[in-house]
Design a protein around this motif. Structure first.
Motif, PDB file in Angstrom:
ATOM      1  N   THR A  10       0.839  -1.201   0.000  1.00 44.89           N
ATOM      2  CA  THR A  10       0.000   0.000   0.000  1.00 44.89           C
ATOM      3  C   THR A  10       0.873   1.249   0.000  1.00 44.89           C
ATOM      4  OG1 THR A  10      -1.756  -1.165   1.150  1.00 44.89           O
ATOM      5  CG2 THR A  10      -1.808   1.237   1.241  1.00 44.89           C
ATOM      6  N   VAL A  11       1.870   1.269   0.856  1.00 43.91           N
ATOM      7  CA  VAL A  11       2.791   2.413   0.912  1.00 43.91           C
ATOM      8  C   VAL A  11       3.522   2.567  -0.419  1.00 43.91           C
ATOM      9  CG1 VAL A  11       4.884   3.295   2.023  1.00 43.91           C
ATOM     10  CG2 VAL A  11       3.065   2.299   3.409  1.00 43.91           C
ATOM     11  N   TRP A  12       4.005   1.455  -0.990  1.00 43.75           N
ATOM     12  CA  TRP A  12       4.726   1.490  -2.264  1.00 43.75           C
ATOM     13  C   TRP A  12       3.829   2.020  -3.380  1.00 43.75           C
ATOM     14  CZ3 TRP A  12       7.030  -3.501  -4.878  1.00 43.75           C
ATOM     15  CH2 TRP A  12       7.881  -3.141  -5.908  1.00 43.75           C
ATOM     16  N   GLU A  13       2.588   1.591  -3.405  1.00 39.71           N
ATOM     17  CA  GLU A  13       1.660   2.036  -4.457  1.00 39.71           C
ATOM     18  C   GLU A  13       1.356   3.525  -4.338  1.00 39.71           C
ATOM     19  OE1 GLU A  13      -0.513   1.704  -7.864  1.00 39.71           O
ATOM     20  OE2 GLU A  13       0.724   0.145  -6.960  1.00 39.71           O
ATOM     21  N   VAL A  14       1.232   4.035  -3.124  1.00 42.86           N
ATOM     22  CA  VAL A  14       0.972   5.457  -2.931  1.00 42.86           C
ATOM     23  C   VAL A  14       2.178   6.277  -3.386  1.00 42.86           C
ATOM     24  CG1 VAL A  14       0.631   7.231  -1.162  1.00 42.86           C
ATOM     25  CG2 VAL A  14      -0.742   5.149  -1.120  1.00 42.86           C
ATOM     26  N   ARG A  15       3.372   5.805  -3.078  1.00 41.55           N
ATOM     27  CA  ARG A  15       4.590   6.550  -3.424  1.00 41.55           C
ATOM     28  C   ARG A  15       4.970   6.430  -4.896  1.00 41.55           C
ATOM     29  NH1 ARG A  15       7.885   8.744   0.396  1.00 41.55           N
ATOM     30  NH2 ARG A  15       7.241   8.402   2.543  1.00 41.55           N
ATOM     31  N   THR A  39       1.959   1.966 -10.007  1.00 39.47           N
ATOM     32  CA  THR A  39       2.465   0.908 -10.876  1.00 39.47           C
ATOM     33  C   THR A  39       1.902   1.029 -12.289  1.00 39.47           C
ATOM     34  OG1 THR A  39       2.748  -1.475 -11.033  1.00 39.47           O
ATOM     35  CG2 THR A  39       0.623  -0.701 -10.305  1.00 39.47           C
ATOM     36  N   ILE A  40       2.550   0.335 -13.220  1.00 40.09           N
ATOM     37  CA  ILE A  40       2.043   0.213 -14.587  1.00 40.09           C
ATOM     38  C   ILE A  40       1.820  -1.277 -14.853  1.00 40.09           C
ATOM     39  CG2 ILE A  40       3.145   2.304 -15.443  1.00 40.09           C
ATOM     40  CD1 ILE A  40       5.306   0.494 -16.675  1.00 40.09           C
ATOM     41  N   GLU A  41       0.897  -1.566 -15.746  1.00 37.48           N
ATOM     42  CA  GLU A  41       0.631  -2.965 -16.078  1.00 37.48           C
ATOM     43  C   GLU A  41       1.772  -3.536 -16.897  1.00 37.48           C
ATOM     44  OE1 GLU A  41      -3.128  -3.105 -18.083  1.00 37.48           O
ATOM     45  OE2 GLU A  41      -4.210  -3.228 -16.195  1.00 37.48           O
ATOM     46  N   ARG A  42       2.059  -4.824 -16.685  1.00 40.59           N
ATOM     47  CA  ARG A  42       3.053  -5.522 -17.499  1.00 40.59           C
ATOM     48  C   ARG A  42       2.625  -6.960 -17.665  1.00 40.59           C
ATOM     49  NH1 ARG A  42       6.659  -8.837 -14.719  1.00 40.59           N
ATOM     50  NH2 ARG A  42       6.860  -8.441 -12.500  1.00 40.59           N
ATOM     51  N   LYS A  43       3.195  -7.619 -18.669  1.00 37.64           N
ATOM     52  CA  LYS A  43       2.872  -9.017 -18.966  1.00 37.64           C
ATOM     53  C   LYS A  43       4.024  -9.893 -18.532  1.00 37.64           C
ATOM     54  CE  LYS A  43       0.427 -12.177 -21.313  1.00 37.64           C
ATOM     55  NZ  LYS A  43       0.712 -13.362 -20.574  1.00 37.64           N
ATOM     56  N   GLY A  44       3.725 -10.899 -17.706  1.00 34.45           N
ATOM     57  CA  GLY A  44       4.700 -11.892 -17.280  1.00 34.45           C
ATOM     58  C   GLY A  44       4.199 -13.267 -17.685  1.00 34.45           C
ATOM     59  N   PHE A  45       4.465 -14.285 -16.862  1.00 36.77           N
ATOM     60  CA  PHE A  45       3.994 -15.629 -17.201  1.00 36.77           C
ATOM     61  C   PHE A  45       2.506 -15.834 -16.909  1.00 36.77           C
ATOM     62  CE2 PHE A  45       5.388 -16.366 -12.787  1.00 36.77           C
ATOM     63  CZ  PHE A  45       4.302 -17.063 -12.269  1.00 36.77           C
ATOM     64  N   LEU A  46       1.898 -14.933 -16.129  1.00 39.53           N
ATOM     65  CA  LEU A  46       0.456 -15.021 -15.920  1.00 39.53           C
ATOM     66  C   LEU A  46      -0.249 -14.673 -17.230  1.00 39.53           C
ATOM     67  CD1 LEU A  46       0.234 -13.280 -12.434  1.00 39.53           C
ATOM     68  CD2 LEU A  46       0.011 -15.713 -12.913  1.00 39.53           C
ATOM     69  N   PRO A  47      -1.416 -15.250 -17.495  1.00 43.94           N
ATOM     70  CA  PRO A  47      -2.064 -15.065 -18.793  1.00 43.94           C
ATOM     71  C   PRO A  47      -2.796 -13.733 -18.958  1.00 43.94           C
ATOM     72  CG  PRO A  47      -3.391 -16.500 -17.442  1.00 43.94           C
ATOM     73  CD  PRO A  47      -2.128 -16.211 -16.659  1.00 43.94           C
ATOM     74  N   MET A  48      -2.310 -12.692 -18.304  1.00 42.96           N
ATOM     75  CA  MET A  48      -2.958 -11.382 -18.404  1.00 42.96           C
ATOM     76  C   MET A  48      -1.952 -10.314 -18.002  1.00 42.96           C
ATOM     77  SD  MET A  48      -5.231 -11.932 -15.040  1.00 42.96           S
ATOM     78  CE  MET A  48      -4.460 -12.761 -13.678  1.00 42.96           C
ATOM     79  N   LYS A  49      -2.241  -9.072 -18.373  1.00 40.97           N
ATOM     80  CA  LYS A  49      -1.420  -7.967 -17.896  1.00 40.97           C
ATOM     81  C   LYS A  49      -1.782  -7.715 -16.439  1.00 40.97           C
ATOM     82  CE  LYS A  49      -0.577  -5.494 -22.155  1.00 40.97           C
ATOM     83  NZ  LYS A  49      -0.676  -4.219 -22.862  1.00 40.97           N
ATOM     84  N   THR A  50      -0.753  -7.484 -15.614  1.00 44.52           N
ATOM     85  CA  THR A  50      -1.001  -7.314 -14.183  1.00 44.52           C
ATOM     86  C   THR A  50      -0.220  -6.134 -13.625  1.00 44.52           C
ATOM     87  OG1 THR A  50       0.800  -8.831 -13.644  1.00 44.52           O
ATOM     88  CG2 THR A  50      -1.404  -9.780 -13.794  1.00 44.52           C
ATOM     89  N   THR A  51      -0.740  -5.601 -12.533  1.00 43.00           N
ATOM     90  CA  THR A  51      -0.029  -4.581 -11.766  1.00 43.00           C
ATOM     91  C   THR A  51       0.613  -5.276 -10.563  1.00 43.00           C
ATOM     92  OG1 THR A  51      -1.924  -4.105 -10.368  1.00 43.00           O
ATOM     93  CG2 THR A  51      -1.737  -2.829 -12.417  1.00 43.00           C
ATOM     94  N   ARG A  52       1.392  -4.529  -9.784  1.00 35.47           N
ATOM     95  CA  ARG A  52       1.985  -5.111  -8.574  1.00 35.47           C
ATOM     96  C   ARG A  52       0.909  -5.657  -7.643  1.00 35.47           C
ATOM     97  NH1 ARG A  52       5.708  -0.367  -8.446  1.00 35.47           N
ATOM     98  NH2 ARG A  52       4.056   0.639  -7.270  1.00 35.47           N
TER      99      ARG A  52
END
Length: 102
Positions: free
Chosen positions: A26-31, A34-47
């Motif tokens: 929560t603190v990291w997200e406020v400061r 994040t931006i969405e990115r694609k990894g091995f999960l089958p969708m774009k995700t944020t932190r």
């Protein structure tokens, strides 16, 4: 009422770690949003998405290990049930993998 629950130190530490992760994210997200990115999960995700997916998987791994420890001792002919720390370690490895590469 809570006799069915297995509240061992590893399980308590696991859920404490979850609370600390939620606070830290929560603190990291406020400061730093994040931006969405694609990894091995089958969708774009944020932190936050990766944390949620990782925590779900980690909780299931940890609780399944705690619940299956007696069976593992029986199947592998162990003298005693394996330590709950093993389930904790595997669940934290899963969480780290999803957060880093998911």
């Amino acid at each position: 009422m809570f006799d069915w629950m297995v509240w061992t130190p590893p399980v308590a530490i696991f859920f404490t770690a979850i609370a600390l992760l939620l606070f830290g994210m929560t603190v990291w997200e406020v400061r730093a949003p994040t931006i969405e990115r694609k990894g091995f999960l089958p969708m774009k995700t944020t932190r936050g998405d990766r944390l949620f997916v990782g925590l779900l998987g980690a909780a299931y791994i940890n609780l399944a290990f705690v619940g299956m420890a007696g069976r593992f001792a029986e199947w592998f002919r162990l003298e005693q049930e394996p330590s709950a720390w093993i389930g904790f370690a595997v669940s934290m490895l899963w969480l780290a993998l999803v957060m880093r590469k998911g």
